[in-house]
Design an enzyme around this catalytic site. Structure first.
Site, mmCIF file in Angstrom:
data_model
loop_
_atom_site.group_PDB
_atom_site.id
_atom_site.type_symbol
_atom_site.label_atom_id
_atom_site.label_comp_id
_atom_site.label_asym_id
_atom_site.label_seq_id
_atom_site.Cartn_x
_atom_site.Cartn_y
_atom_site.Cartn_z
ATOM 1 N N PRO A 1 -33.904 -16.481 13.247
ATOM 2 C CG PRO A 1 -35.156 -14.550 13.505
ATOM 3 C CD PRO A 1 -33.870 -15.181 13.919
ATOM 4 C CD GLU A 2 -33.547 -21.934 9.896
ATOM 5 O OE1 GLU A 2 -33.679 -22.561 8.820
ATOM 6 O OE2 GLU A 2 -33.369 -22.518 10.991
ATOM 7 N NE ARG B 1 -27.762 -14.051 23.664
ATOM 8 C CZ ARG B 1 -27.473 -15.314 23.316
ATOM 9 N NH1 ARG B 1 -28.458 -16.190 23.143
ATOM 10 N NH2 ARG B 1 -26.232 -15.701 23.154
#
Length: 302
Positions: free
Chosen positions: A2-3, A121
Site C-alpha cells: 500500500p502506498e 505475509r
C-alpha cells in the site's frame, strides 16, 4: 505494498473508532511489535483521539501523547472482527501460534468493537512511540506531501538536485518523497514525460513533476486507492484507481496516452513501466506548455 492513497483510505475507514477506549491489545505474533517504547499495556484504557497518516505509515494517536505507528507492508489489512476476508481457519482458531491463524497478528479490543490486523505475509509492524517527529527524523522519512505540501516540495527539490540516482529510484526513496511507491512513481514519471533512467539532478522542472505526483495521489485517494492484488480498505472494499493507470503493470500493452507499446525494465530492484514515445530516453521532462496526456486520458477521467 500500500502506498499513500491506500493508507489514507485505510485511515479514513478507521475513524469510526475515534473516541473509543482501547480495553486491550492482544499480540498473537510477537514479530509484529517492533522497536516499541514499551509494551502494548501502555495503551490499555486510553482513548483513541485520531487516526492519521504520514507517508505510508498509519498513525493511531491515543491519550497521554502516545502514538501507535503501523506499517502495513505488502499484505497488511485492518479489518473489523469476523471479516470474511480472513480465512475461516484463522477466524475459528484466533490466537493459535502457527498456520493461517497466525495471520491475524493482533486484536484491538475497543469499548464497542474489535479490530484485527490481518497480514498474510506477516511483514507488517506496530511501533509504540512518544515523539512522532523524532521517530520520523530517525527513520529519515520526508515530510508528507499531502499534509505539508510546501515543506515537502522544498525537501523534494533539494533532494532531487543532490542525487544522481535514476529518477525512478529517487521517487521510491522515502527520504525524497514520502508515500510514493512503484505504482505512483511510474505514473508520475509518465505524466511528466520523464524517462525513468534519467538522473534525478537532470530533471528540468521538478515542480511540474511534483504537481503530477500530487494530482495522482489526490485522484487515487478520491477513488479509494489502487487494488492490484491484495489491498482493501478497512471496510473490505477494493480501490478503483487501477482502471486509470496508463503504464503501470502494462508491459507489452498499449500506452493509454499514445498507444505505443509499454516497456518494462528493472530499476532499484523494482519493475518499472514506461512508454518509450511519451518518455524518450535522454528527455528530462515535458516543456511547461506541453500537455501531460492525450485525449484517451481525458476520456478516462471524465
Amino acid at each position: 505494498m500500500p502506498e499513500l492513497p491506500e493508507v489514507e483510505t485505510v485511515a479514513r475507514g478507521l475513524r469510526p473508532w475515534v473516541g473509543q477506549r482501547l480495553n486491550s491489545l492482544d499480540i498473537f505474533d510477537a514479530k509484529v511489535w517492533f522497536e516499541s517504547e514499551g509494551g502494548p499495556e501502555r495503551l490499555f484504557g486510553l482513548r483513541l483521539l485520531e487516526v492519521a497518516r504520514r507517508g505510508k505509515y498509519l498513525l493511531l494517536r491515543f491519550e497521554n501523547g502516545l502514538t501507535l505507528t503501523q506499517h502495513l507492508r505488502m499484505t497488511g489489512k485492518m479489518l473489523e472482527a469476523g471479516s470474511e476476508l480472513v480465512p475461516l481457519e484463522a477466524r475459528e482458531n484466533l490466537g493459535a501460534s502457527r498456520g493461517k491463524a497466525l495471520q491475524v497478528r493482533c486484536r484491538f479490543r475497543f469499548e464497542n468493537s474489535e479490530l484485527w490486523f490481518f497480514d498474510t505475509r506477516r511483514f507488517g509492524t506496530l511501533t509504540l512511540i512518544e515523539n512522532e517527529e523524532a521517530y520520523f527524523q530517525k527513520k529519515g522519512i520526508a515530510p508528507d506531501p499531502i499534509h505539508e505540501p510546501d515543506r515537502a516540495y522544498a525537501w523534494f527539490a533539494e533532494k532531487l538536485a543532490g542525487t544522481a540516482k535514476p529518477a525512478k529510484a529517487a521517487l521510491l526513496d522515502q527520504a525524497v518523497v514520502a508515500g510514493v511507491g512503484n505504482i505512483y512513481a511510474d505514473e508520475a514519471l509518465h505524466a511528466a514525460g520523464i524517462h525513468p533512467q534519467t538522473p534525478a539532478w537532470k530533471i528540468r522542472e521538478p515542480r511540474l513533476l511534483w504537481k503530477q505526483i500530487l494530482r495522482l495521489l489526490a485522484r487515487s485517494i478520491r477513488m479509494g486507492g489502487t487494488t492490484i492484488r491484495d489491498y482493501v480498505s478497512a471496510e473490505g472494499m477494493e480501490g478503483r484507481f487501477a482502471r486509470l493507470l496508463l503504464v503501470y503493470d502494462r508491459n507489452g500493452e498499449g500506452c493509454k496516452s499514445c498507444g505505443s507499446e509499454v516497456k518494462r525494465i528493472v530499476l532499484a530492484g523494482r519493475s518499472t513501466h514506461f512508454c518509450p514515445k511519451c518518455q524518450p530516453k535522454g528527455k528530462s521532462g515535458r516543456s511547461r506548455g506541453a500537455r501531460h496526456a492525450g485525449s484517451s486520458r481525458r476520456r478516462m477521467e471524465r
